[in-house]
Design an enzyme around this catalytic site. Structure first.
Site, short mmCIF file in Angstrom:
data_model
loop_
_atom_site.label_atom_id
_atom_site.label_comp_id
_atom_site.label_asym_id
_atom_site.label_seq_id
_atom_site.Cartn_x
_atom_site.Cartn_y
_atom_site.Cartn_z
N ARG A 154 0.84 -1.19 0.00
CA ARG A 154 0.00 0.00 0.00
C ARG A 154 0.88 1.24 0.00
O ARG A 154 1.77 1.36 0.85
CB ARG A 154 -0.91 0.01 1.23
CG ARG A 154 -1.87 -1.16 1.34
CD ARG A 154 -2.47 -1.23 2.74
NE ARG A 154 -1.43 -1.49 3.74
CZ ARG A 154 -1.62 -1.40 5.06
NH1 ARG A 154 -2.81 -1.05 5.52
NH2 ARG A 154 -0.64 -1.67 5.89
N ASN A 226 -7.33 -6.69 -5.18
CA ASN A 226 -7.55 -5.26 -5.35
C ASN A 226 -8.98 -4.94 -5.76
O ASN A 226 -9.57 -3.96 -5.29
CB ASN A 226 -6.57 -4.69 -6.38
CG ASN A 226 -5.22 -4.35 -5.76
OD1 ASN A 226 -4.98 -4.61 -4.59
ND2 ASN A 226 -4.34 -3.77 -6.55
N CYS A 278 -3.33 1.90 -8.71
CA CYS A 278 -3.62 0.47 -8.60
C CYS A 278 -5.10 0.14 -8.81
O CYS A 278 -5.46 -0.55 -9.76
CB CYS A 278 -3.16 -0.06 -7.26
SG CYS A 278 -1.36 -0.17 -7.12
N LYS A 281 -6.83 1.10 -12.27
CA LYS A 281 -6.22 0.33 -13.35
C LYS A 281 -6.54 -1.16 -13.23
O LYS A 281 -6.90 -1.81 -14.21
CB LYS A 281 -4.70 0.54 -13.31
CG LYS A 281 -3.90 -0.34 -14.26
CD LYS A 281 -2.42 -0.04 -14.17
CE LYS A 281 -1.79 -0.53 -12.89
NZ LYS A 281 -1.62 -2.00 -12.86
N LYS A 338 -4.14 9.58 -1.65
CA LYS A 338 -4.33 9.15 -0.27
C LYS A 338 -3.24 9.79 0.57
O LYS A 338 -2.29 10.36 0.02
CB LYS A 338 -4.28 7.63 -0.15
CG LYS A 338 -2.94 7.02 -0.54
CD LYS A 338 -2.92 5.51 -0.42
CE LYS A 338 -2.88 5.04 1.01
NZ LYS A 338 -2.61 3.59 1.12
N ARG A 345 -1.61 10.19 -9.31
CA ARG A 345 -2.21 9.49 -10.43
C ARG A 345 -3.64 9.06 -10.09
O ARG A 345 -3.88 8.44 -9.06
CB ARG A 345 -1.37 8.27 -10.80
CG ARG A 345 0.01 8.62 -11.35
CD ARG A 345 0.87 7.40 -11.57
NE ARG A 345 1.18 6.70 -10.33
CZ ARG A 345 1.89 5.57 -10.27
NH1 ARG A 345 2.34 5.01 -11.38
NH2 ARG A 345 2.14 5.00 -9.11
#
Length: 448
Positions: A154, A226, A278, A281, A338, A345
């Protein structure tokens, strides 16, 4: 063991640094020669907690080195970790051209048998194609074994996640590859290293599982994990919308849900939704992969749709509160997708900023780490390191990233410098009752 890492982004640099700190000799390479020059000069090109500390430690011990010559890196390592980007293509599928390029480099430069390890997130069957490509490019002369070793790091806690994993997954087609990977991770499995996160005094944690699977299963595990976490976030956000309509409190609802051990509290948090490189995508790639084999992953399509709608819901709250936004000065608190990272991104905050700038808003943005990256994308916005400077004269404050810095803002002080005491909280950081007691107009998700 001599290990090579190809790709010095978030995954590659953390992987290389942590493997070196665990005692291996690691050589890192990247096609970006400027990044390699930075690393050689002792500069860390990304922000990740504790990464600077272990890079410095590994450099002083001589356990890590950098080269812009990929051939040198290929020849150096007994095992080669591929950590290059697999960005989404226009149809949502993963662009694997960088993986193919690395396969060509390995086949051309290898002078000894190599274990080639997929660390990048890739769709199932990539390992099979990678093995075929290595054989084809080397004209059958190379001796390559391929393995999949998905990362579960993470951003913001990647170093801690590497040294204290829940599980280490290795997808292999032969036992020798599995044993080589077990040896690589032995310091982690046996906790035989000095932890940079806890200064060598780690809390008692359960032992990491070392899971050996087929290559295709390992590849699927990453996407399935994910996508499931993204699904939980979108579920919480849909519940938040329902709470707003029915006068319930989403935090009361999700807290009670999470006490059921079958559900758990993590990722059941309403707000602006998920971003970063992550989740968006990987969910697209998983939907695309399912489609290629005739499986309609409708539940993930819905999760993706809900997530995209969070920006619309946030903008609706802004418009409802301000009536007219054109010409208003608005403080944007948080730019990274975050907290504890500088990664912008697919950051929800940037979507919000673009919408506001397009509407003629004077945006004053603040973030502890992501300012320089955001400036390159949106040079017409105003940027501040001090949140109180961003709030000065603001008609509204928008909370977009859950940094601790913003949790600790003195809103009584902030209210005295704002043009209007209005906070629209995209991360549900504050108590509605306390904010209203301070005289603020306050809006959040699922608690209005």
């Amino acid at each position: 063991m001599h290990l090579s890492v190809i790709g010095c982004g978030y995954v590659g640099l953390v992987t290389g640094a942590c493997l070196a700190e665990a005692g291996h000799d690691v050589m890192c390479t990247d096609i970006d020669s400027a990044r390699i020059a930075q690393l050689k000069a002792g500069q860390v090109p990304i922000f990740e907690q504790h990464l600077d500390k272990i890079l410095d430690s590994a450099a002083k011990s001589g356990k890590i080195s950098y080269t812009s010559d990929q051939g040198e890196a290929v020849r150096f390592g007994e095992a080669i970790f591929i950590c290059v980007g697999t960005p989404p293509r226009s149809d949502g599928s993963a662009d694997l051209s960088a993986i193919d390029h690395v396969a060509q480099q390995i086949a051309a430069e290898a002078r000894s048998p190599k274990l080639v390890v997929e660390k990048s997130t890739v769709p199932a069957r990539t390992g099979i194609e990678l093995q075929r490509a290595l054989s084809a490019y080397s004209q059958g002369n190379g001796r390559f074994r391929v393995a999949s070793n998905p990362e579960f790091l993470r951003e913001g806690t990647a170093v801690e996640d590497f040294f204290h994993p829940d599980r280490i997954v290795v997808g292999v087609e032969d036992s020798a590859a599995a044993e080589q990977l077990r040896e690589i991770y032995r310091p982690i499995l046996e906790h035989n290293f000095t932890c940079p996160v806890h200064n060598g005094k780690c809390p008692d944690t359960h032992k990491a599982e070392f899971l050996v699977t087929t290559i295709s299963s390992a590849e699927l595990i990453k996407h399935a994990s994910n996508s499931f976490l993204a699904l939980k976030i979108s579920y919480a956000n849909t519940v938040a919308d329902l709470c707003e309509k029915l006068g319930a409190n989403v935090e009361e609802v999700t807290h009670a849900m999470g006490l059921d051990r079958r559900i758990g509290t993590q990722f059941l948090k309403a707000g602006l939704g998920f971003g970063g490189f992550c989740f968006p995508k990987d969910i697209q790639a998983f939907i695309s992969l399912a489609s290629t084999v005739g499986v309609d992953f409708e539940i993930l399509k819905a999760a993706e749709r809900v997530n995209k709608q969070r920006i619309d819901r946030f903008i609706e709250k802004i418009n409802k509160a301000l009536w007219v936004v054109k010409g208003k000065r608005i403080a944007l608190l948080g730019l990274a997708f975050k907290a504890c990272t500088d990664d912008i991104r697919f950051a929800p905050a940037l979507d919000v900023m673009k919408r506001l700038l397009d509407e003629g808003v004077e945006v004053h943005a603040c973030d502890p780490e992501a300012l320089e990256k955001a400036k390159r994308q949106f040079p017409h916005a105003h940027y501040h390191e001090d949140p109180y400077k961003a709030l000065e004269g603001a008609h509204a404050a928008l909370v977009c990233t859950e940094w601790d810095l913003y949790k600790k803002i003195d809103w009584e002080r902030a209210g005295k410098v704002m043009a209007r005491k209005l906070v629209i909280d995209g991360r549900n950081l504050y108590s509605p009752a306390k904010m209203k007691a301070l005289g603020f107009e306050y809006a959040s998700f699922g608690r209005d």
